[in-house]
Design a protein around this motif. Structure first.
Motif, PDB file in Angstrom:
ATOM      1  N   THR A  90       0.829  -1.208   0.000  1.00  0.00           N
ATOM      2  CA  THR A  90       0.000   0.000   0.000  1.00  0.00           C
ATOM      3  C   THR A  90       0.861   1.255   0.000  1.00  0.00           C
ATOM      4  OG1 THR A  90      -1.818  -1.106   1.163  1.00  0.00           O
ATOM      5  CG2 THR A  90      -1.755   1.293   1.284  1.00  0.00           C
ATOM      6  N   GLU A  94       1.428   4.070  -3.153  1.00  0.00           N
ATOM      7  CA  GLU A  94       1.161   5.487  -2.906  1.00  0.00           C
ATOM      8  C   GLU A  94       2.414   6.326  -3.141  1.00  0.00           C
ATOM      9  OE1 GLU A  94      -1.223   8.831  -1.831  1.00  0.00           O
ATOM     10  OE2 GLU A  94      -1.592   6.829  -2.651  1.00  0.00           O
ATOM     11  N   LYS A 182      -5.061   8.268  -8.025  1.00  0.00           N
ATOM     12  CA  LYS A 182      -5.266   7.499  -6.804  1.00  0.00           C
ATOM     13  C   LYS A 182      -6.357   6.444  -6.960  1.00  0.00           C
ATOM     14  CE  LYS A 182      -6.165   7.943  -1.851  1.00  0.00           C
ATOM     15  NZ  LYS A 182      -5.165   6.905  -1.555  1.00  0.00           N
ATOM     16  N   TYR A 183      -7.422   6.754  -7.682  1.00  0.00           N
ATOM     17  CA  TYR A 183      -8.511   5.799  -7.863  1.00  0.00           C
ATOM     18  C   TYR A 183      -7.992   4.493  -8.456  1.00  0.00           C
ATOM     19  CZ  TYR A 183     -12.673   3.594  -9.851  1.00  0.00           C
ATOM     20  OH  TYR A 183     -13.653   2.689 -10.195  1.00  0.00           O
ATOM     21  N   THR A 185      -4.796   3.538  -8.665  1.00  0.00           N
ATOM     22  CA  THR A 185      -3.768   2.967  -7.781  1.00  0.00           C
ATOM     23  C   THR A 185      -4.409   2.092  -6.719  1.00  0.00           C
ATOM     24  OG1 THR A 185      -2.322   4.884  -8.100  1.00  0.00           O
ATOM     25  CG2 THR A 185      -1.871   3.491  -6.198  1.00  0.00           C
ATOM     26  N   ASP A 186      -5.488   2.579  -6.129  1.00  0.00           N
ATOM     27  CA  ASP A 186      -6.180   1.818  -5.087  1.00  0.00           C
ATOM     28  C   ASP A 186      -6.820   0.557  -5.663  1.00  0.00           C
ATOM     29  OD1 ASP A 186      -5.433   3.736  -3.277  1.00  0.00           O
ATOM     30  OD2 ASP A 186      -7.385   4.730  -3.196  1.00  0.00           O
ATOM     31  N   ARG A 189      -4.063  -1.947  -6.337  1.00  0.00           N
ATOM     32  CA  ARG A 189      -3.603  -2.537  -5.073  1.00  0.00           C
ATOM     33  C   ARG A 189      -4.578  -3.602  -4.593  1.00  0.00           C
ATOM     34  NH1 ARG A 189      -5.041   1.262  -0.807  1.00  0.00           N
ATOM     35  NH2 ARG A 189      -6.987   0.152  -1.206  1.00  0.00           N
ATOM     36  N   ASP A 190      -5.885  -3.339  -4.689  1.00  0.00           N
ATOM     37  CA  ASP A 190      -6.888  -4.307  -4.244  1.00  0.00           C
ATOM     38  C   ASP A 190      -6.789  -5.610  -5.043  1.00  0.00           C
ATOM     39  OD1 ASP A 190      -7.774  -2.421  -2.454  1.00  0.00           O
ATOM     40  OD2 ASP A 190      -9.525  -1.817  -3.642  1.00  0.00           O
TER      41      ASP A 190
END
Length: 217
Positions: A90, A94, A182-183, A185-186, A189-190
């Protein structure tokens, strides 16, 4: 931020932008000075020359990256290897998102065979490797990771971490995904967490059985 610091940061940001856009060799000191709105003498003062600026770009990024890994390793005994690995991923995603230009340039340059890259491999990337292998070996020892080969799995993790940066152009032009946002990236990551859940993490009921068997010996 004081004036000298602002000048240095402006030079660094301009250099990374131009290195990313045009390539290191096609970018001149004059180009960087013009973009940063400073005198070329300022670049010589802070970085000596373009090679010095290149080395600073590498070390500044990689020092911060290694510190991020070390920060997570400190809490590993408290939160466990599984949560520790997820926290590392995470934070790394970021970090790469916030330093997208630096990450893009450094990943690209790292593929080349040069004295600078050999120094980077023998210092920063050796540390990175030892940290990831420590987490993986700890998870295997705790019975919460499957028995994988840490060296091979570290290579897989490196590939997963670098993909949004290395393939940013492909993602943007073909998939219409902007990996520096960021959207996305998140979301990425999920998906990686789901991959780890099926490829690395031992299911909780199996973990409990393994712990019971160990405690009954």
């Amino acid at each position: 931020m004081n004036r000298p610091t602002q000048t240095k940061e402006a030079i660094l940001e301009s250099a990374l932008y131009l290195f990313h856009l045009k390539g290191y060799h096609a970018t001149s000191i004059r180009d960087i000075a013009h973009k940063a709105k400073v005198n070329s003498a300022n670049i010589a003062y802070y970085f000596k020359n373009k090679q010095g600026l290149l080395e600073y770009c590498f070390t500044a990024y990689l020092e911060a990256y290694i510190q991020l890994l070390e920060k997570n390793l400190v809490q590993l005994d408290r939160i466990g290897a599984q949560n520790g690995l997820l926290a590392i991923l995470t934070d790394v995603f970021e970090f790469q998102r916030k330093n997208f230009l630096a990450a893009s340039f450094i990943y690209g340059e790292s593929a080349l065979d040069s004295n600078l890259n050999r120094e980077v491999l023998s210092t920063y990337y050796m540390k990175e490797n030892s940290y990831f292998q420590y987490v993986l070996e700890k998870g295997i020892k705790e019975g919460i990771f499957r028995k994988i080969q840490p060296a091979i799995f570290t290579l897989q993790i490196k590939g997963l971490l670098s993909a949004p940066i290395i393939h940013a152009h492909y993602a943007r032009e073909v998939l219409h995904v902007y990996t520096q946002e960021k959207y996305y990236t998140d979301k990425y990551r999920d998906e990686i967490c789901l991959f780890l859940e099926h490829s690395l993490f031992v299911k909780r009921d199996i973990q409990e059985e393994l712990l019971y068997n160990v405690s009954s010996i």
